[in-house]
Design a protein around this motif. Structure first.
Motif, PDB file in Angstrom:
ATOM      1  N   UNK A  21       0.665  -1.015  -0.031  1.00 18.98           N
ATOM      2  CA  UNK A  21      -0.300   0.048  -0.008  1.00 18.98           C
ATOM      3  C   UNK A  21       1.078   1.214  -0.007  1.00 18.98           C
ATOM      4  N   UNK A  22       0.545   1.954  -0.947  1.00 12.10           N
ATOM      5  CA  UNK A  22       1.304   3.242  -1.063  1.00 12.10           C
ATOM      6  C   UNK A  22       1.124   4.302  -0.240  1.00 12.10           C
ATOM      7  N   UNK A  23       2.015   5.096   0.323  1.00 11.93           N
ATOM      8  CA  UNK A  23       1.908   6.532   1.042  1.00 11.93           C
ATOM      9  C   UNK A  23       3.015   7.615   0.891  1.00 11.93           C
ATOM     10  N   UNK A  24       2.577   8.676   0.275  1.00  6.39           N
ATOM     11  CA  UNK A  24       3.425   9.713  -0.008  1.00  6.39           C
ATOM     12  C   UNK A  24       2.896  10.760   1.037  1.00  6.39           C
ATOM     13  N   UNK A  25       3.964  11.659   1.256  1.00 11.06           N
ATOM     14  CA  UNK A  25       3.674  12.943   2.298  1.00 11.06           C
ATOM     15  C   UNK A  25       4.367  14.134   1.640  1.00 11.06           C
ATOM     16  N   UNK A  26       3.688  15.285   1.804  1.00 19.83           N
ATOM     17  CA  UNK A  26       4.255  16.177   1.136  1.00 19.83           C
ATOM     18  C   UNK A  26       4.925  17.310   2.542  1.00 19.83           C
ATOM     19  N   UNK A  27       5.886  16.992   2.823  1.00 19.31           N
ATOM     20  CA  UNK A  27       6.705  18.021   3.864  1.00 19.31           C
ATOM     21  C   UNK A  27       8.383  17.637   3.770  1.00 19.31           C
ATOM     22  N   UNK A  28       8.952  18.766   3.547  1.00 23.15           N
ATOM     23  CA  UNK A  28      10.384  18.595   3.513  1.00 23.15           C
ATOM     24  C   UNK A  28      11.192  18.437   4.568  1.00 23.15           C
ATOM     25  N   UNK A  29      10.710  18.473   5.844  1.00 21.85           N
ATOM     26  CA  UNK A  29      11.526  18.322   6.707  1.00 21.85           C
ATOM     27  C   UNK A  29      11.373  16.958   7.702  1.00 21.85           C
ATOM     28  N   UNK A  30      11.861  16.720   8.875  1.00 16.49           N
ATOM     29  CA  UNK A  30      11.914  15.779   9.546  1.00 16.49           C
ATOM     30  C   UNK A  30      10.549  15.261  10.022  1.00 16.49           C
ATOM     31  N   UNK A  31      10.142  14.010   9.812  1.00 15.73           N
ATOM     32  CA  UNK A  31       8.498  13.456  10.219  1.00 15.73           C
ATOM     33  C   UNK A  31       8.822  12.234  10.928  1.00 15.73           C
ATOM     34  N   UNK A  32       7.839  12.148  11.756  1.00 18.35           N
ATOM     35  CA  UNK A  32       7.327  10.632  12.353  1.00 18.35           C
ATOM     36  C   UNK A  32       6.144  10.132  11.422  1.00 18.35           C
ATOM     37  N   UNK A  33       6.396   8.999  11.173  1.00 20.25           N
ATOM     38  CA  UNK A  33       5.292   8.318  10.428  1.00 20.25           C
ATOM     39  C   UNK A  33       4.833   6.916  10.874  1.00 20.25           C
ATOM     40  N   UNK A  34       3.392   6.754  10.659  1.00 17.59           N
ATOM     41  CA  UNK A  34       2.653   5.849  11.195  1.00 17.59           C
ATOM     42  C   UNK A  34       1.806   5.261  10.273  1.00 17.59           C
ATOM     43  N   UNK A  35       1.393   3.943  10.392  1.00 13.72           N
ATOM     44  CA  UNK A  35       0.562   3.386   9.849  1.00 13.72           C
ATOM     45  C   UNK A  35      -0.469   2.645  10.820  1.00 13.72           C
ATOM     46  N   UNK A  36      -1.903   3.118  10.583  1.00 15.92           N
ATOM     47  CA  UNK A  36      -2.914   2.745  11.753  1.00 15.92           C
ATOM     48  C   UNK A  36      -3.762   1.886  10.836  1.00 15.92           C
TER      49      UNK A  36
END
Lengths: 114, 115
Positions: A21-36
């Motif tokens: 399952x694909x997930x892309x985000x639009x933010x250039x900085x450091x991120x925390x990522x989750x799948x629920x």
């Protein structure tokens, strides 16, 4: 503004098929990522998360996700799905500079045929 | 232990009425979040509270929406002069505090129907 894109809204697979399952985000900085995940009739619950370190993260029930910073992606995978994986899956992103604000994708409904 | 609870589980109201939705977070969780889940729209962030910091209200869709958190625990989301487009499932979640959000624990939601 941050956004999270999940490419597939509905996925139908047979048992033992592989899942991505694909997930892309639009933010250039450091991120925390989750799948629920939300199983039928149940509350949303955490499947896995990535904060730092090894970009390949393993979660519950044999799921894993890979963070690819250059692609702004955090795709969810499972080598062999089971009927019990039928659920809705949500990708979520928190920008570290954004406090606790967490943006969710639109979700992907997975149906696994027995 | 007890999870996040929300009340009521279902609410049917008439257009123009005010509604209050309640959330009881997990004891000890300092962060509390409200989301709106509409069919096919995923979870829309509304607001979050973290400790004694000012809440982030950037997701509230209009000034008809407000929320408060009393005593760092229970939270109430209020929608004034409800409209039909407010119909959705309103989800509450809580998480431990700290410097960034960790796992969010979700409640069962309140299904709001505006006639």
């Amino acid at each position: 503004a941050q956004s999270v894109s999940q490419h597939n809204h509905h996925v139908i697979l047979s048992e033992a098929a592989s899942l991505e399952l694909g997930c892309n985000y639009s933010y250039g900085g450091t991120v925390n990522l989750f799948w629920y995940v939300q199983y039928p009739g149940q509350h949303l619950q955490l499947l896995l998360k990535y904060f730092s370190g090894d970009p390949l993260v393993k979660g519950i029930k044999g799921f894993e996700a890979e963070f690819i910073k250059s692609k702004f992606s955090f795709n969810l995978r499972k080598p062999s799905v089971q009927w019990s994986d039928t659920a809705e899956y949500f990708c979520a992103v928190n920008a570290r500079t954004g406090g606790f604000k967490t943006i969710f994708g639109a979700g992907t409904r997975l149906f696994v045929k027995a | 232990g007890a999870g996040v609870s929300q009340s009521p589980s279902n609410k049917v109201t008439e257009k123009g009425k005010d509604v209050e939705l309640r959330c009881d977070p997990i004891s000890g969780h300092t962060a509390l979040y409200w989301y709106r889940q509409s069919l096919g729209q995923g979870l829309e962030f509304l607001i979050y509270f973290q400790g004694n910091s000012a809440p982030d209200k950037s997701g509230l869709p209009s000034d008809r929406f407000s929320a408060e958190r009393t005593g760092g625990s229970v939270s109430t989301l209020t929608i004034q002069r409800t409209q039909q487009e407010d119909s959705a499932v309103y989800l509450c979640a809580s998480s431990l505090g700290g410097r960034s959000p960790d796992t969010q624990y979700f409640g069962p939601g309140t299904r709001l129907t505006v006639l």
